[in-house]
Design an enzyme around this catalytic site. Structure first.
Site, PDB file in Angstrom:
ATOM      1  N   HIS A 149       7.194   1.662 -10.782  1.00  0.00           N
ATOM      2  CA  HIS A 149       6.056   1.219  -9.982  1.00  0.00           C
ATOM      3  C   HIS A 149       4.769   1.535 -10.702  1.00  0.00           C
ATOM      4  O   HIS A 149       4.638   2.569 -11.356  1.00  0.00           O
ATOM      5  CB  HIS A 149       6.063   1.855  -8.587  1.00  0.00           C
ATOM      6  CG  HIS A 149       6.306   3.322  -8.591  1.00  0.00           C
ATOM      7  ND1 HIS A 149       7.557   3.869  -8.760  1.00  0.00           N
ATOM      8  CD2 HIS A 149       5.453   4.359  -8.474  1.00  0.00           C
ATOM      9  CE1 HIS A 149       7.466   5.184  -8.721  1.00  0.00           C
ATOM     10  NE2 HIS A 149       6.194   5.513  -8.567  1.00  0.00           N
ATOM     11  N   MET A 150       3.835   0.615 -10.572  1.00  0.00           N
ATOM     12  CA  MET A 150       2.489   0.796 -11.116  1.00  0.00           C
ATOM     13  C   MET A 150       1.589   1.179  -9.948  1.00  0.00           C
ATOM     14  O   MET A 150       1.561   0.478  -8.933  1.00  0.00           O
ATOM     15  CB  MET A 150       2.033  -0.519 -11.748  1.00  0.00           C
ATOM     16  CG  MET A 150       0.608  -0.534 -12.239  1.00  0.00           C
ATOM     17  SD  MET A 150       0.174  -2.211 -12.780  1.00  0.00           S
ATOM     18  CE  MET A 150       0.897  -2.233 -14.415  1.00  0.00           C
ATOM     19  N   HIS A 151       0.890   2.307 -10.075  1.00  0.00           N
ATOM     20  CA  HIS A 151      -0.098   2.695  -9.079  1.00  0.00           C
ATOM     21  C   HIS A 151      -1.414   2.002  -9.429  1.00  0.00           C
ATOM     22  O   HIS A 151      -1.883   2.116 -10.566  1.00  0.00           O
ATOM     23  CB  HIS A 151      -0.360   4.204  -9.110  1.00  0.00           C
ATOM     24  CG  HIS A 151       0.826   5.061  -8.789  1.00  0.00           C
ATOM     25  ND1 HIS A 151       0.994   5.683  -7.568  1.00  0.00           N
ATOM     26  CD2 HIS A 151       1.900   5.432  -9.527  1.00  0.00           C
ATOM     27  CE1 HIS A 151       2.105   6.401  -7.571  1.00  0.00           C
ATOM     28  NE2 HIS A 151       2.682   6.264  -8.758  1.00  0.00           N
ATOM     29  N   ARG A 165       0.828  -1.201   0.000  1.00  0.00           N
ATOM     30  CA  ARG A 165       0.000   0.000   0.000  1.00  0.00           C
ATOM     31  C   ARG A 165       0.867   1.258   0.000  1.00  0.00           C
ATOM     32  O   ARG A 165       1.898   1.305   0.677  1.00  0.00           O
ATOM     33  CB  ARG A 165      -0.924   0.013   1.227  1.00  0.00           C
ATOM     34  CG  ARG A 165      -1.996  -1.047   1.165  1.00  0.00           C
ATOM     35  CD  ARG A 165      -3.000  -0.894   2.296  1.00  0.00           C
ATOM     36  NE  ARG A 165      -3.707  -2.152   2.493  1.00  0.00           N
ATOM     37  CZ  ARG A 165      -4.788  -2.532   1.813  1.00  0.00           C
ATOM     38  NH1 ARG A 165      -5.285  -1.739   0.892  1.00  0.00           N
ATOM     39  NH2 ARG A 165      -5.361  -3.694   2.055  1.00  0.00           N
ATOM     40  N   ASP A 166       0.410   2.255  -0.769  1.00  0.00           N
ATOM     41  CA  ASP A 166       1.099   3.542  -0.811  1.00  0.00           C
ATOM     42  C   ASP A 166       1.027   4.208   0.566  1.00  0.00           C
ATOM     43  O   ASP A 166      -0.012   4.201   1.226  1.00  0.00           O
ATOM     44  CB  ASP A 166       0.469   4.448  -1.873  1.00  0.00           C
ATOM     45  CG  ASP A 166       1.370   5.607  -2.249  1.00  0.00           C
ATOM     46  OD1 ASP A 166       1.892   5.617  -3.371  1.00  0.00           O
ATOM     47  OD2 ASP A 166       1.557   6.519  -1.397  1.00  0.00           O
ATOM     48  N   ILE A 167       2.140   4.794   0.986  1.00  0.00           N
ATOM     49  CA  ILE A 167       2.197   5.402   2.314  1.00  0.00           C
ATOM     50  C   ILE A 167       1.335   6.663   2.396  1.00  0.00           C
ATOM     51  O   ILE A 167       0.932   7.073   3.482  1.00  0.00           O
ATOM     52  CB  ILE A 167       3.679   5.721   2.672  1.00  0.00           C
ATOM     53  CG1 ILE A 167       3.852   5.838   4.173  1.00  0.00           C
ATOM     54  CG2 ILE A 167       4.174   6.963   1.957  1.00  0.00           C
ATOM     55  CD1 ILE A 167       5.309   5.837   4.606  1.00  0.00           C
ATOM     56  N   GLU A 196       8.549  10.286  -8.821  1.00  0.00           N
ATOM     57  CA  GLU A 196       9.323  10.707  -7.643  1.00  0.00           C
ATOM     58  C   GLU A 196      10.310   9.644  -7.191  1.00  0.00           C
ATOM     59  O   GLU A 196      11.398   9.969  -6.716  1.00  0.00           O
ATOM     60  CB  GLU A 196       8.376  11.046  -6.495  1.00  0.00           C
ATOM     61  CG  GLU A 196       7.607  12.326  -6.747  1.00  0.00           C
ATOM     62  CD  GLU A 196       6.566  12.597  -5.677  1.00  0.00           C
ATOM     63  OE1 GLU A 196       6.545  11.859  -4.674  1.00  0.00           O
ATOM     64  OE2 GLU A 196       5.789  13.543  -5.868  1.00  0.00           O
ATOM     65  N   ASN A 242       4.272   6.469 -13.896  1.00  0.00           N
ATOM     66  CA  ASN A 242       4.935   7.718 -14.234  1.00  0.00           C
ATOM     67  C   ASN A 242       6.372   7.436 -14.660  1.00  0.00           C
ATOM     68  O   ASN A 242       7.001   6.498 -14.168  1.00  0.00           O
ATOM     69  CB  ASN A 242       4.925   8.656 -13.026  1.00  0.00           C
ATOM     70  CG  ASN A 242       3.513   9.068 -12.625  1.00  0.00           C
ATOM     71  OD1 ASN A 242       2.675   9.309 -13.484  1.00  0.00           O
ATOM     72  ND2 ASN A 242       3.246   9.131 -11.329  1.00  0.00           N
TER      73      ASN A 242
HETATM   74  P1  5GP Z   1       5.640   8.475  -8.177  1.00  0.00           P
HETATM   75  O1  5GP Z   1       5.322   9.933  -8.046  1.00  0.00           O
HETATM   76  O2  5GP Z   1       7.125   8.206  -8.186  1.00  0.00           O
HETATM   77  O3  5GP Z   1       4.930   7.838  -9.352  1.00  0.00           O
HETATM   78  O4  5GP Z   1       5.013   7.776  -6.910  1.00  0.00           O
HETATM   79  C1  5GP Z   1       5.764   7.456  -5.788  1.00  0.00           C
HETATM   80  C2  5GP Z   1       4.793   6.953  -4.740  1.00  0.00           C
HETATM   81  O5  5GP Z   1       5.526   6.292  -3.722  1.00  0.00           O
HETATM   82  C3  5GP Z   1       3.982   8.062  -4.064  1.00  0.00           C
HETATM   83  O6  5GP Z   1       2.591   7.815  -4.243  1.00  0.00           O
HETATM   84  C4  5GP Z   1       4.420   7.968  -2.596  1.00  0.00           C
HETATM   85  O7  5GP Z   1       3.372   8.240  -1.699  1.00  0.00           O
HETATM   86  C5  5GP Z   1       4.929   6.533  -2.483  1.00  0.00           C
HETATM   87  N1  5GP Z   1       5.954   6.332  -1.484  1.00  0.00           N
HETATM   88  C6  5GP Z   1       7.093   7.066  -1.318  1.00  0.00           C
HETATM   89  N2  5GP Z   1       7.829   6.578  -0.295  1.00  0.00           N
HETATM   90  C7  5GP Z   1       7.145   5.513   0.190  1.00  0.00           C
HETATM   91  C8  5GP Z   1       7.412   4.593   1.256  1.00  0.00           C
HETATM   92  O8  5GP Z   1       8.420   4.662   1.950  1.00  0.00           O
HETATM   93  N3  5GP Z   1       6.495   3.615   1.463  1.00  0.00           N
HETATM   94  C9  5GP Z   1       5.364   3.502   0.703  1.00  0.00           C
HETATM   95  N4  5GP Z   1       4.527   2.496   0.998  1.00  0.00           N
HETATM   96  N5  5GP Z   1       5.085   4.352  -0.315  1.00  0.00           N
HETATM   97  C10 5GP Z   1       5.963   5.341  -0.565  1.00  0.00           C
END
Ligand code: 5GP
Length: 118
Positions: free
Chosen positions: A101-103, A30-32, A96, A88
Protein backbone atom coordinates in the site's frame (compact mmCIF):
# COMPACT_ATOMS: atom_id res chain seq x y z
CA UNK A 1 -0.08 -19.28 -0.72
CA UNK A 2 0.33 -16.27 1.52
CA UNK A 3 -2.89 -15.34 3.31
CA UNK A 4 -4.72 -12.31 2.09
CA UNK A 5 -5.32 -9.40 4.46
CA UNK A 6 -8.20 -7.17 5.44
CA UNK A 7 -7.35 -5.03 2.42
CA UNK A 8 -8.55 -7.77 0.03
CA UNK A 9 -11.92 -7.73 1.77
CA UNK A 10 -12.05 -3.93 1.47
CA UNK A 11 -11.19 -4.19 -2.25
CA UNK A 12 -14.00 -6.73 -2.76
CA UNK A 13 -16.32 -4.51 -0.67
CA UNK A 14 -16.91 -7.31 1.80
CA UNK A 15 -15.83 -4.88 4.51
CA UNK A 16 -16.75 -1.18 4.70
CA UNK A 17 -14.28 1.57 3.91
CA UNK A 18 -14.31 5.20 2.82
CA UNK A 19 -13.37 4.32 -0.75
CA UNK A 20 -12.31 7.18 -3.01
CA UNK A 21 -11.35 5.31 -6.17
CA UNK A 22 -11.38 1.86 -7.75
CA UNK A 23 -10.54 0.50 -11.17
CA UNK A 24 -9.42 -2.85 -12.56
CA UNK A 25 -5.91 -2.50 -11.10
CA UNK A 26 -6.01 -0.45 -7.90
CA UNK A 27 -8.23 0.74 -5.05
CA UNK A 28 -7.89 3.81 -2.82
CA UNK A 29 -9.56 4.32 0.55
CA UNK A 30 -9.06 6.54 3.59
CA UNK A 31 -6.82 5.21 6.35
CA UNK A 32 -8.85 4.14 9.38
CA UNK A 33 -6.34 5.84 11.71
CA UNK A 34 -5.27 8.97 9.83
CA UNK A 35 -1.82 10.35 10.67
CA UNK A 36 -2.34 13.67 8.85
CA UNK A 37 -5.34 15.77 7.66
CA UNK A 38 -5.45 13.68 4.51
CA UNK A 39 -4.35 10.04 4.76
CA UNK A 40 -5.33 7.73 1.93
CA UNK A 41 -4.11 4.22 1.15
CA UNK A 42 -3.67 3.20 -2.48
CA UNK A 43 -3.36 -0.54 -3.03
CA UNK A 44 -3.06 -2.95 -5.94
CA UNK A 45 -6.20 -5.10 -6.27
CA UNK A 46 -4.00 -8.19 -6.60
CA UNK A 47 -2.58 -9.38 -3.30
CA UNK A 48 1.14 -8.57 -3.42
CA UNK A 49 2.45 -8.85 0.17
CA UNK A 50 5.47 -6.54 0.05
CA UNK A 51 7.68 -4.60 -2.37
CA UNK A 52 10.04 -7.58 -2.10
CA UNK A 53 7.38 -9.73 -3.84
CA UNK A 54 6.92 -7.42 -6.84
CA UNK A 55 7.40 -8.88 -10.33
CA UNK A 56 7.41 -7.27 -13.76
CA UNK A 57 3.76 -8.33 -14.12
CA UNK A 58 2.87 -5.87 -11.37
CA UNK A 59 4.33 -2.82 -13.09
CA UNK A 60 1.03 -1.63 -14.55
CA UNK A 61 -0.69 -1.68 -11.16
CA UNK A 62 2.27 -0.05 -9.40
CA UNK A 63 2.41 2.70 -12.01
CA UNK A 64 -1.33 3.22 -11.71
CA UNK A 65 -0.90 3.78 -7.97
CA UNK A 66 1.07 6.96 -8.75
CA UNK A 67 -1.50 8.20 -11.27
CA UNK A 68 -4.26 7.64 -8.73
CA UNK A 69 -2.26 9.40 -6.00
CA UNK A 70 -2.01 12.42 -8.30
CA UNK A 71 -5.72 12.29 -9.10
CA UNK A 72 -6.77 12.05 -5.45
CA UNK A 73 -4.40 14.87 -4.45
CA UNK A 74 -6.02 17.05 -7.12
CA UNK A 75 -9.54 15.98 -6.18
CA UNK A 76 -8.84 16.72 -2.51
CA UNK A 77 -7.32 20.12 -3.35
CA UNK A 78 -3.84 19.50 -1.94
CA UNK A 79 -1.78 19.29 -5.15
CA UNK A 80 -0.43 22.83 -5.10
CA UNK A 81 0.86 22.56 -1.53
CA UNK A 82 2.40 19.11 -2.02
CA UNK A 83 2.16 15.85 -0.18
CA UNK A 84 4.10 12.70 0.72
CA UNK A 85 3.86 9.19 -0.67
CA UNK A 86 5.19 6.40 1.58
CA UNK A 87 5.54 2.65 1.01
CA UNK A 88 6.77 0.56 3.93
CA UNK A 89 8.33 -2.86 3.33
CA UNK A 90 8.76 -5.69 5.80
CA UNK A 91 9.90 -5.71 9.39
CA UNK A 92 12.54 -2.99 9.29
CA UNK A 93 10.23 -0.83 7.18
CA UNK A 94 7.54 -1.29 9.89
CA UNK A 95 4.97 -2.58 7.40
CA UNK A 96 1.94 -3.70 9.42
CA UNK A 97 -0.41 -4.94 6.71
CA UNK A 98 1.19 -7.41 4.27
CA UNK A 99 -0.60 -6.13 1.17
CA UNK A 100 1.42 -3.44 -0.63
CA UNK A 101 0.00 0.00 0.00
CA UNK A 102 1.05 3.53 -0.77
CA UNK A 103 0.25 6.09 1.92
CA UNK A 104 -0.82 9.47 0.54
CA UNK A 105 -0.31 12.02 3.32
CA UNK A 106 -1.02 15.74 3.13
CA UNK A 107 -3.40 18.57 3.81
CA UNK A 108 -0.73 20.10 6.06
CA UNK A 109 3.08 20.14 6.35
CA UNK A 110 3.73 16.46 7.04
CA UNK A 111 7.06 17.14 8.78
CA UNK A 112 10.56 15.72 8.31
CA UNK A 113 10.79 12.48 6.39
CA UNK A 114 12.39 10.52 9.24
CA UNK A 115 13.13 11.25 12.86
CA UNK A 116 16.81 11.89 13.32
CA UNK A 117 18.61 9.27 15.40
CA UNK A 118 20.58 11.91 17.29
P1 5GP B 1 1.66 0.08 7.30
O1 5GP B 1 2.21 0.32 8.67
O2 5GP B 1 1.45 -1.39 7.01
O3 5GP B 1 2.47 0.77 6.23
O4 5GP B 1 0.26 0.80 7.27
C1 5GP B 1 -0.94 0.12 7.46
C2 5GP B 1 -2.03 1.16 7.52
O5 5GP B 1 -3.28 0.51 7.36
C3 5GP B 1 -2.09 1.93 8.83
O6 5GP B 1 -1.95 3.33 8.58
C4 5GP B 1 -3.47 1.57 9.40
O7 5GP B 1 -4.08 2.63 10.08
C5 5GP B 1 -4.24 1.15 8.15
N1 5GP B 1 -5.29 0.18 8.39
C6 5GP B 1 -5.18 -0.99 9.08
N2 5GP B 1 -6.36 -1.66 9.08
C7 5GP B 1 -7.23 -0.89 8.37
C8 5GP B 1 -8.61 -1.06 8.02
O8 5GP B 1 -9.26 -2.04 8.36
N3 5GP B 1 -9.17 -0.08 7.27
C9 5GP B 1 -8.47 1.02 6.86
N4 5GP B 1 -9.13 1.93 6.12
N5 5GP B 1 -7.16 1.21 7.17
C10 5GP B 1 -6.55 0.27 7.92
Amino acid sequence: MIEETIFSKIIRKELPSDMLYQDELVTAFRDINPQRSLHVLIVPNRHIPTVDDVTSEDEAALGRMFSVARKIARDEGISADGYRLVVNCGEHGRQEVPHIHMHLLGGEDVGPMLNRRN
